[in-house]
Design a protein around this motif. Sequence first.
Motif, PDB file in Angstrom:
ATOM      1  N   VAL A   1      -7.797  -1.069   7.486  1.00 14.52           N
ATOM      2  CA  VAL A   1      -6.540  -1.750   7.793  1.00 14.52           C
ATOM      3  C   VAL A   1      -5.376  -1.091   7.057  1.00 14.52           C
ATOM      4  O   VAL A   1      -4.278  -1.002   7.567  1.00 14.52           O
ATOM      5  CB  VAL A   1      -6.636  -3.247   7.414  1.00 14.52           C
ATOM      6  N   GLN A   2      -5.631  -0.622   5.837  1.00 16.77           N
ATOM      7  CA  GLN A   2      -4.616   0.055   5.036  1.00 16.77           C
ATOM      8  C   GLN A   2      -5.237   1.292   4.406  1.00 16.77           C
ATOM      9  O   GLN A   2      -6.448   1.338   4.165  1.00 16.77           O
ATOM     10  CB  GLN A   2      -4.102  -0.832   3.910  1.00 16.77           C
ATOM     11  N   VAL A   3      -4.384   2.268   4.114  1.00 17.21           N
ATOM     12  CA  VAL A   3      -4.803   3.471   3.392  1.00 17.21           C
ATOM     13  C   VAL A   3      -3.885   3.636   2.199  1.00 17.21           C
ATOM     14  O   VAL A   3      -2.661   3.653   2.346  1.00 17.21           O
ATOM     15  CB  VAL A   3      -4.748   4.730   4.291  1.00 17.21           C
ATOM     16  N   GLY A   4      -4.484   3.727   1.013  1.00 15.17           N
ATOM     17  CA  GLY A   4      -3.724   4.003  -0.198  1.00 15.17           C
ATOM     18  C   GLY A   4      -3.841   5.480  -0.524  1.00 15.17           C
ATOM     19  O   GLY A   4      -4.929   6.045  -0.468  1.00 15.17           O
ATOM     20  N   ILE A   5      -2.719   6.123  -0.826  1.00 19.85           N
ATOM     21  CA  ILE A   5      -2.697   7.543  -1.194  1.00 19.85           C
ATOM     22  C   ILE A   5      -2.008   7.650  -2.546  1.00 19.85           C
ATOM     23  O   ILE A   5      -0.889   7.152  -2.717  1.00 19.85           O
ATOM     24  CB  ILE A   5      -1.952   8.393  -0.155  1.00 19.85           C
ATOM     25  N   MET A   6      -2.671   8.282  -3.502  1.00 19.34           N
ATOM     26  CA  MET A   6      -2.153   8.365  -4.866  1.00 19.34           C
ATOM     27  C   MET A   6      -2.133   9.824  -5.326  1.00 19.34           C
ATOM     28  O   MET A   6      -3.061  10.579  -5.046  1.00 19.34           O
ATOM     29  CB  MET A   6      -3.037   7.546  -5.808  1.00 19.34           C
ATOM     30  N   MET A   7      -1.071  10.193  -6.051  1.00 15.02           N
ATOM     31  CA  MET A   7      -0.977  11.519  -6.675  1.00 15.02           C
ATOM     32  C   MET A   7      -1.398  11.395  -8.136  1.00 15.02           C
ATOM     33  O   MET A   7      -1.022  10.448  -8.824  1.00 15.02           O
ATOM     34  CB  MET A   7       0.451  12.063  -6.605  1.00 15.02           C
ATOM     35  N   TYR A   8      -2.169  12.391  -8.590  1.00 15.55           N
ATOM     36  CA  TYR A   8      -2.677  12.415  -9.963  1.00 15.55           C
ATOM     37  C   TYR A   8      -2.249  13.696 -10.668  1.00 15.55           C
ATOM     38  O   TYR A   8      -2.067  14.737 -10.025  1.00 15.55           O
ATOM     39  CB  TYR A   8      -4.208  12.349  -9.976  1.00 15.55           C
ATOM     40  N   ASP A   9      -2.139  13.622 -12.007  1.00 13.77           N
ATOM     41  CA  ASP A   9      -1.873  14.826 -12.792  1.00 13.77           C
ATOM     42  C   ASP A   9      -3.192  15.447 -13.240  1.00 13.77           C
ATOM     43  O   ASP A   9      -4.270  14.986 -12.869  1.00 13.77           O
ATOM     44  CB  ASP A   9      -0.942  14.526 -13.972  1.00 13.77           C
ATOM     45  N   GLU A  10      -3.098  16.502 -14.043  1.00  9.47           N
ATOM     46  CA  GLU A  10      -4.300  17.244 -14.471  1.00  9.47           C
ATOM     47  C   GLU A  10      -5.277  16.399 -15.286  1.00  9.47           C
ATOM     48  O   GLU A  10      -6.445  16.748 -15.418  1.00  9.47           O
ATOM     49  CB  GLU A  10      -3.925  18.511 -15.248  1.00  9.47           C
ATOM     50  N   ASN A  11      -4.825  15.262 -15.839  1.00  8.85           N
ATOM     51  CA  ASN A  11      -5.695  14.355 -16.584  1.00  8.85           C
ATOM     52  C   ASN A  11      -6.190  13.194 -15.725  1.00  8.85           C
ATOM     53  O   ASN A  11      -6.740  12.226 -16.246  1.00  8.85           O
ATOM     54  CB  ASN A  11      -4.954  13.808 -17.815  1.00  8.85           C
ATOM     55  N   MET A  12      -5.956  13.293 -14.414  1.00  9.55           N
ATOM     56  CA  MET A  12      -6.289  12.244 -13.440  1.00  9.55           C
ATOM     57  C   MET A  12      -5.574  10.931 -13.745  1.00  9.55           C
ATOM     58  O   MET A  12      -6.068   9.859 -13.455  1.00  9.55           O
ATOM     59  CB  MET A  12      -7.807  12.044 -13.315  1.00  9.55           C
ATOM     60  N   GLU A  13      -4.376  11.053 -14.308  1.00 10.41           N
ATOM     61  CA  GLU A  13      -3.504   9.898 -14.502  1.00 10.41           C
ATOM     62  C   GLU A  13      -2.688   9.711 -13.233  1.00 10.41           C
ATOM     63  O   GLU A  13      -2.107  10.667 -12.721  1.00 10.41           O
ATOM     64  CB  GLU A  13      -2.555  10.117 -15.689  1.00 10.41           C
ATOM     65  N   PRO A  14      -2.634   8.484 -12.686  1.00 13.30           N
ATOM     66  CA  PRO A  14      -1.851   8.263 -11.466  1.00 13.30           C
ATOM     67  C   PRO A  14      -0.359   8.434 -11.727  1.00 13.30           C
ATOM     68  O   PRO A  14       0.152   7.986 -12.755  1.00 13.30           O
ATOM     69  CB  PRO A  14      -2.186   6.824 -11.081  1.00 13.30           C
ATOM     70  N   LEU A  15       0.321   9.101 -10.792  1.00  8.46           N
ATOM     71  CA  LEU A  15       1.747   9.374 -10.937  1.00  8.46           C
ATOM     72  C   LEU A  15       2.602   8.583  -9.951  1.00  8.46           C
ATOM     73  O   LEU A  15       3.617   8.024 -10.322  1.00  8.46           O
ATOM     74  CB  LEU A  15       2.018  10.873 -10.746  1.00  8.46           C
ATOM     75  N   ASP A  16       2.215   8.581  -8.693  1.00 11.58           N
ATOM     76  CA  ASP A  16       2.978   7.886  -7.662  1.00 11.58           C
ATOM     77  C   ASP A  16       2.077   7.772  -6.439  1.00 11.58           C
ATOM     78  O   ASP A  16       1.033   8.439  -6.359  1.00 11.58           O
ATOM     79  CB  ASP A  16       4.246   8.662  -7.307  1.00 11.58           C
ATOM     80  N   GLY A  17       2.477   6.925  -5.494  1.00 11.11           N
ATOM     81  CA  GLY A  17       1.657   6.780  -4.306  1.00 11.11           C
ATOM     82  C   GLY A  17       2.299   5.902  -3.260  1.00 11.11           C
ATOM     83  O   GLY A  17       3.386   5.356  -3.458  1.00 11.11           O
ATOM     84  N   VAL A  18       1.600   5.788  -2.141  1.00  9.87           N
ATOM     85  CA  VAL A  18       2.030   4.954  -1.033  1.00  9.87           C
ATOM     86  C   VAL A  18       0.845   4.145  -0.515  1.00  9.87           C
ATOM     87  O   VAL A  18      -0.315   4.507  -0.734  1.00  9.87           O
ATOM     88  CB  VAL A  18       2.633   5.780   0.135  1.00  9.87           C
TER      89      VAL A  18
ATOM     90  N   LEU B   1      -8.791   0.566   2.959  1.00 12.05           N
ATOM     91  CA  LEU B   1      -8.872  -0.815   2.495  1.00 12.05           C
ATOM     92  C   LEU B   1      -8.934  -1.782   3.674  1.00 12.05           C
ATOM     93  O   LEU B   1      -8.323  -1.544   4.715  1.00 12.05           O
ATOM     94  CB  LEU B   1      -7.643  -1.150   1.650  1.00 12.05           C
ATOM     95  N   ASN B   2      -9.672  -2.864   3.471  1.00 15.64           N
ATOM     96  CA  ASN B   2      -9.710  -3.986   4.424  1.00 15.64           C
ATOM     97  C   ASN B   2     -10.007  -5.223   3.589  1.00 15.64           C
ATOM     98  O   ASN B   2     -11.159  -5.510   3.276  1.00 15.64           O
ATOM     99  CB  ASN B   2     -10.778  -3.767   5.488  1.00 15.64           C
ATOM    100  N   GLY B   3      -8.958  -5.937   3.177  1.00 18.93           N
ATOM    101  CA  GLY B   3      -9.140  -7.063   2.268  1.00 18.93           C
ATOM    102  C   GLY B   3      -9.688  -6.558   0.949  1.00 18.93           C
ATOM    103  O   GLY B   3      -9.138  -5.643   0.341  1.00 18.93           O
ATOM    104  N   ASP B   4     -10.825  -7.115   0.509  1.00 22.31           N
ATOM    105  CA  ASP B   4     -11.467  -6.674  -0.728  1.00 22.31           C
ATOM    106  C   ASP B   4     -12.384  -5.476  -0.530  1.00 22.31           C
ATOM    107  O   ASP B   4     -12.883  -4.914  -1.499  1.00 22.31           O
ATOM    108  CB  ASP B   4     -12.288  -7.819  -1.339  1.00 22.31           C
TER     109      ASP B   4
ATOM    110  N   GLY C   1       1.850  -0.370  10.592  1.00 22.86           N
ATOM    111  CA  GLY C   1       3.293  -0.588  10.665  1.00 22.86           C
ATOM    112  C   GLY C   1       4.117   0.459   9.941  1.00 22.86           C
ATOM    113  O   GLY C   1       5.326   0.536  10.119  1.00 22.86           O
ATOM    114  N   GLY C   2       3.495   1.263   9.086  1.00 23.06           N
ATOM    115  CA  GLY C   2       4.221   2.279   8.331  1.00 23.06           C
ATOM    116  C   GLY C   2       3.729   2.359   6.903  1.00 23.06           C
ATOM    117  O   GLY C   2       2.738   1.724   6.529  1.00 23.06           O
ATOM    118  N   CYS C   3       4.441   3.133   6.088  1.00 19.36           N
ATOM    119  CA  CYS C   3       4.051   3.360   4.698  1.00 19.36           C
ATOM    120  C   CYS C   3       5.163   2.884   3.762  1.00 19.36           C
ATOM    121  O   CYS C   3       6.343   2.981   4.093  1.00 19.36           O
ATOM    122  CB  CYS C   3       3.796   4.850   4.454  1.00 19.36           C
ATOM    123  N   SER C   4       4.762   2.410   2.582  1.00 19.87           N
ATOM    124  CA  SER C   4       5.730   2.025   1.557  1.00 19.87           C
ATOM    125  C   SER C   4       5.200   2.430   0.194  1.00 19.87           C
ATOM    126  O   SER C   4       3.985   2.545  -0.006  1.00 19.87           O
ATOM    127  CB  SER C   4       6.011   0.520   1.612  1.00 19.87           C
ATOM    128  N   HIS C   5       6.137   2.662  -0.728  1.00 18.28           N
ATOM    129  CA  HIS C   5       5.739   3.061  -2.084  1.00 18.28           C
ATOM    130  C   HIS C   5       5.000   1.937  -2.788  1.00 18.28           C
ATOM    131  O   HIS C   5       5.278   0.762  -2.570  1.00 18.28           O
ATOM    132  CB  HIS C   5       6.965   3.478  -2.895  1.00 18.28           C
TER     133      HIS C   5
END
Length: 136
Positions: A109-126, A72-75, A131-135
């Motif tokens: 500028v930023q990287v989003g990482i998301m975990m998905y289930d078998e139905n490709m439903e988002p479960l959690d991410g950072v 990600l970088n802005g939009d 500067g670091g990572c946050s939920h």
Amino acid sequence: MRKLLTVMVVALMAAIGFAAPAQAAPVSKPYSFAFGASTATGTVSFTDGYTASVSGVVHAASGRRKVCAVGLNGDAVSDEFPCSPWAYAGGPNQPWGGSMRIPLPGGVVQVGIMMYDENMEPLDGVICSRGGCSHL
């Protein structure tokens, strides 16, 4: 004559401060998150240019789990969306990795990482930055 003029313009720009913007130094940040006992851990690396990369391991405690990343970088978002192979409950942890590029000033500028289930439903991410990572 044209070459001389170009050299003079470049020298003038340098003398009055029109240098190319400085790039940030490369940096790597760890990430780790879980959904129940399913986990994703690894590293996000930001380069001194337009790219960032991810690497890590996905563990599924139940069902199937997959992680995907986006730069990600802005939009603006990266054209590349690296994803892990599916990790299955009772199966081996799945290593994964990939890179993302955004050809804009600052690059990724930023990287989003998301975990998905078998139905490709988002479960959690950072969301990670230099500067670091946050939920999410």
